[in-house]
Write an enzyme that holds these catalytic residues in place. Structure first.
Site, PDB file in Angstrom:
ATOM      1  N   CYS A   1       3.037   8.612   1.091  1.00 50.37           N
ATOM      2  CA  CYS A   1       3.364   7.737   2.229  1.00 50.37           C
ATOM      3  C   CYS A   1       3.765   6.373   1.650  1.00 50.37           C
ATOM      4  O   CYS A   1       2.991   5.743   0.929  1.00 50.37           O
ATOM      5  CB  CYS A   1       2.159   7.629   3.154  1.00 50.37           C
ATOM      6  SG  CYS A   1       2.478   6.580   4.583  1.00 50.37           S
TER       7      CYS A   1
ATOM      8  N   GLU B   1       0.808  -1.210   0.000  1.00 48.11           N
ATOM      9  CA  GLU B   1       0.000   0.000   0.000  1.00 48.11           C
ATOM     10  C   GLU B   1       0.848   1.271   0.000  1.00 48.11           C
ATOM     11  O   GLU B   1       1.857   1.366   0.689  1.00 48.11           O
ATOM     12  CB  GLU B   1      -0.893   0.026   1.239  1.00 48.11           C
ATOM     13  CG  GLU B   1      -1.760  -1.197   1.308  1.00 48.11           C
ATOM     14  CD  GLU B   1      -3.092  -0.956   1.966  1.00 48.11           C
ATOM     15  OE1 GLU B   1      -3.336   0.152   2.461  1.00 48.11           O
ATOM     16  OE2 GLU B   1      -3.899  -1.892   1.962  1.00 48.11           O
TER      17      GLU B   1
ATOM     18  N   CYS C   1       2.427  -3.366  16.954  1.00 55.04           N
ATOM     19  CA  CYS C   1       1.803  -2.295  17.743  1.00 55.04           C
ATOM     20  C   CYS C   1       0.316  -2.604  17.845  1.00 55.04           C
ATOM     21  O   CYS C   1      -0.326  -2.923  16.846  1.00 55.04           O
ATOM     22  CB  CYS C   1       2.031  -0.940  17.071  1.00 55.04           C
ATOM     23  SG  CYS C   1       3.779  -0.554  16.844  1.00 55.04           S
TER      24      CYS C   1
ATOM     25  N   SER D   1       8.209   6.965  16.615  1.00 53.43           N
ATOM     26  CA  SER D   1       6.819   6.652  16.904  1.00 53.43           C
ATOM     27  C   SER D   1       6.715   6.395  18.414  1.00 53.43           C
ATOM     28  O   SER D   1       6.866   5.272  18.874  1.00 53.43           O
ATOM     29  CB  SER D   1       6.470   5.409  16.083  1.00 53.43           C
ATOM     30  OG  SER D   1       5.116   5.286  15.914  1.00 53.43           O
ATOM     31  N   LEU D   2       6.510   7.454  19.175  1.00 53.12           N
ATOM     32  CA  LEU D   2       6.577   7.372  20.642  1.00 53.12           C
ATOM     33  C   LEU D   2       5.271   6.809  21.227  1.00 53.12           C
ATOM     34  O   LEU D   2       5.273   5.789  21.905  1.00 53.12           O
ATOM     35  CB  LEU D   2       6.862   8.771  21.207  1.00 53.12           C
ATOM     36  CG  LEU D   2       6.929   8.902  22.724  1.00 53.12           C
ATOM     37  CD1 LEU D   2       8.120   8.162  23.297  1.00 53.12           C
ATOM     38  CD2 LEU D   2       6.968  10.376  23.135  1.00 53.12           C
ATOM     39  N   ASN D   3       4.207   7.510  20.986  1.00 55.96           N
ATOM     40  CA  ASN D   3       2.838   7.009  21.235  1.00 55.96           C
ATOM     41  C   ASN D   3       2.451   6.770  22.685  1.00 55.96           C
ATOM     42  O   ASN D   3       1.332   6.315  22.939  1.00 55.96           O
ATOM     43  CB  ASN D   3       2.572   5.706  20.450  1.00 55.96           C
ATOM     44  CG  ASN D   3       2.838   5.887  18.979  1.00 55.96           C
ATOM     45  OD1 ASN D   3       2.677   6.985  18.465  1.00 55.96           O
ATOM     46  ND2 ASN D   3       3.265   4.841  18.307  1.00 55.96           N
TER      47      ASN D   3
ATOM     48  N   SER E   1       9.948   7.123   9.747  1.00 55.78           N
ATOM     49  CA  SER E   1       9.460   6.908  11.109  1.00 55.78           C
ATOM     50  C   SER E   1       9.839   5.510  11.579  1.00 55.78           C
ATOM     51  O   SER E   1       9.645   4.534  10.854  1.00 55.78           O
ATOM     52  CB  SER E   1       7.938   7.062  11.107  1.00 55.78           C
ATOM     53  OG  SER E   1       7.429   6.777  12.384  1.00 55.78           O
TER      54      SER E   1
ATOM     55  N   GLY F   1       4.969  -1.511   7.510  1.00 57.88           N
ATOM     56  CA  GLY F   1       6.299  -2.026   7.826  1.00 57.88           C
ATOM     57  C   GLY F   1       7.145  -1.113   8.684  1.00 57.88           C
ATOM     58  O   GLY F   1       6.808   0.049   8.916  1.00 57.88           O
TER      59      GLY F   1
ATOM     60  N   CYS G   1      -3.220   6.921   9.103  1.00 63.57           N
ATOM     61  CA  CYS G   1      -2.155   6.273   9.870  1.00 63.57           C
ATOM     62  C   CYS G   1      -2.649   5.033  10.587  1.00 63.57           C
ATOM     63  O   CYS G   1      -3.683   5.047  11.243  1.00 63.57           O
ATOM     64  CB  CYS G   1      -1.645   7.236  10.934  1.00 63.57           C
ATOM     65  SG  CYS G   1      -0.472   8.366  10.290  1.00 63.57           S
TER      66      CYS G   1
ATOM     67  N   ASN H   1      -6.929   6.344  14.536  1.00 69.76           N
ATOM     68  CA  ASN H   1      -7.917   6.032  13.508  1.00 69.76           C
ATOM     69  C   ASN H   1      -8.495   4.650  13.772  1.00 69.76           C
ATOM     70  O   ASN H   1      -7.751   3.682  13.856  1.00 69.76           O
ATOM     71  CB  ASN H   1      -7.246   6.039  12.127  1.00 69.76           C
ATOM     72  CG  ASN H   1      -6.783   7.432  11.764  1.00 69.76           C
ATOM     73  OD1 ASN H   1      -7.559   8.367  11.756  1.00 69.76           O
ATOM     74  ND2 ASN H   1      -5.489   7.571  11.486  1.00 69.76           N
TER      75      ASN H   1
ATOM     76  N   CYS I   1      -2.506  -0.896  15.593  1.00 67.98           N
ATOM     77  CA  CYS I   1      -2.225  -0.774  14.163  1.00 67.98           C
ATOM     78  C   CYS I   1      -2.800  -1.939  13.362  1.00 67.98           C
ATOM     79  O   CYS I   1      -2.574  -3.104  13.695  1.00 67.98           O
ATOM     80  CB  CYS I   1      -0.712  -0.694  13.960  1.00 67.98           C
ATOM     81  SG  CYS I   1      -0.223  -0.791  12.240  1.00 67.98           S
TER      82      CYS I   1
ATOM     83  N   CYS J   1       3.932  -6.288   8.909  1.00 67.35           N
ATOM     84  CA  CYS J   1       4.912  -5.762   9.874  1.00 67.35           C
ATOM     85  C   CYS J   1       5.024  -6.723  11.050  1.00 67.35           C
ATOM     86  O   CYS J   1       4.038  -7.336  11.462  1.00 67.35           O
ATOM     87  CB  CYS J   1       4.477  -4.387  10.375  1.00 67.35           C
ATOM     88  SG  CYS J   1       5.727  -3.600  11.418  1.00 67.35           S
TER      89      CYS J   1
END
Ligand code: SF4
Length: 390
Positions: free
Chosen positions: A148, A117, A159, A259-261, A236, A206, A380, A337, A162, A155
């Site tokens: 993007c 994608e 996470c 990517s802290l999150n 990222s 990924g 995202c 999202n 995700c 991946c």
């Protein structure tokens, strides 16, 4: 030229045979993905002059040709010679596209046997400059755009918020497959890089730093052959420390986003299991090894999960964390999202705004990322080869 992206000699014959079209007796080999040095070497092996390699590089990466017979700078006999030796352009092609009401387009790009994608966002999503602008991306013109790009199919990082993680890791992409996503999208939109501004974010499917060599080879192709400057690119990472340390040594490289999150290790471990291997302190130690250019900043991406990471006390902890990091930094807030099968909730607009206000009041440059293409699963964390538009 820093390196041959994929030397002619290193091409795996097993891979070539896998790519052989039905009925053909000549193994097919891909020109797209080879850099100028490798193309010159290829022509030398065919008894041709070096300038033919340069012509072919321009055709592949500047003129964006998709078929050998479109390369008018090479004589017919030479194109025939390449074809007879089993060479084809082999650039990934757009197999399906989905268009959002906000102008974002999501593509399924066909690579060998599987699709990957890629997302086109007119009027940008480079994370920093559009937080309070509406833009009008569905209009006919655009001044700048962001692509993007994916680095792997699926991946392995897992996470919890995700959708891509649900696929597991299918495979890593080659340099040609990574750079090819960009060139296929530039060709689709007829982009003139000398007149229109295009940014790249390596934030698709990924973990780029778990496919480090191919990712950086693609970056070099995009800089040296396609003509996109490194400062226009951002990669990222979820915090792959060995990758960050190698990245710190690169003479030419994109900008970095972490990517802290999460506001602390406890929450981060729960939503990003990778934190057990490299905790926040280890990641920040590695980032401090990067020789930042004047005015360059590392971006902390912060996906906000309703009730989990979006509360005022979390903002306080993020402020302390960023201060302790002692890095030239900014924060991008991303409202989570929703995706099927993931049991988190989106934060309210009010909690996102309040979070930003708290960070800004502490003197931390903080932006809110406008969600793009949510209706087509292009936003995202939503990339999962979903073939339905909604
Ligand atoms: S957020 Fe990125 S690193 Fe994490 S699982 Fe998804 S694609 Fe992988």
């Amino acid at each position: 030229m820093t390196s041959a992206t994929q030397s002619v000699a290193s091409i795996d014959p097993f891979v070539l045979l896998q790519q052989e079209p039905a009925g053909s007796t000549v193994p097919q080999q891909k020109l797209f993905g080879l850099d100028r040095t490798a193309l010159i070497q290829l022509f030398a092996e065919l008894g041709e002059k070096p300038y033919r390699g340069r012509q072919l590089a321009d055709a592949l990466y500047k003129q964006r040709v998709a078929h050998l017979d479109e390369i008018t700078t090479l004589p017919f006999a030479l194109r025939e010679k390449l074809s007879a030796a089993g060479w084809q352009i082999g650039r990934p092609t757009i197999a399906e596209s989905f268009k959002s009401i906000d102008g974002t387009e999501r593509y399924l790009i066909q690579t060998a046997a599987q699709s990957v994608e890629t997302v086109w966002m007119p009027e940008g999503d480079d994370g920093a400059e559009f937080s309070d602008e509406e833009g009008n991306p569905a209009a006919s013109g655009w001044k700048r755009a962001t692509i993007c790009v994916s680095s792997q199919i699926g991946c392995a990082v897992n996470c919890q918020f995700c959708l891509t993680a649900k696929l597991g890791l299918q495979r890593s992409l080659t340099p040609g497959e990574i750079a090819g996503q960009v060139v296929a999208v530039l060709a689709r939109h007829g982009v003139e890089l000398n007149k229109q501004r295009v940014n790249l974010v390596f934030m698709g499917m990924g973990e780029p730093f778990l496919n480090y060599d191919n990712f950086m080879a693609a970056v070099r192709l995009l800089i040296e052959e396609v003509g996109i400057a490194a400062p226009r690119m951002t990669v990222s990472t979820s915090g792959i420390v060995p990758g960050i340390l190698r990245f710190a040594e690169e003479p030419v490289r994109p900008k970095l986003a972490i990517s802290l999150n999460a506001p602390n290790d406890e929450v981060r471990e729960a939503i990003m299991p990778i934190n057990r291997k490299w905790d926040i302190a280890a990641v920040l130690d590695a980032v401090r090894k990067i020789p930042f250019k004047p005015r360059e900043r590392v971006t902390f991406e912060y996906v906000m999960l309703g009730g989990v990471t979006d509360q005022p006390e979390h903002a306080e902890q993020v402020i302390r964390l960023v201060r302790r990091a002692n890095l030239p930094a900014m924060v991008n807030l991303i409202a989570w999202n929703p995706g099927p099968g993931i049991a988190y909730s989106s934060p309210t607009a009010d909690s996102v705004a309040a979070f930003q206000k708290q960070l800004l009041a502490a003197g931390i440059q903080t932006y809110i990322r406008r969600p793009r293409g949510r209706d087509i699963y292009a936003a995202c964390g939503q990339l999962k080869r979903t073939t339905e538009a909604t």
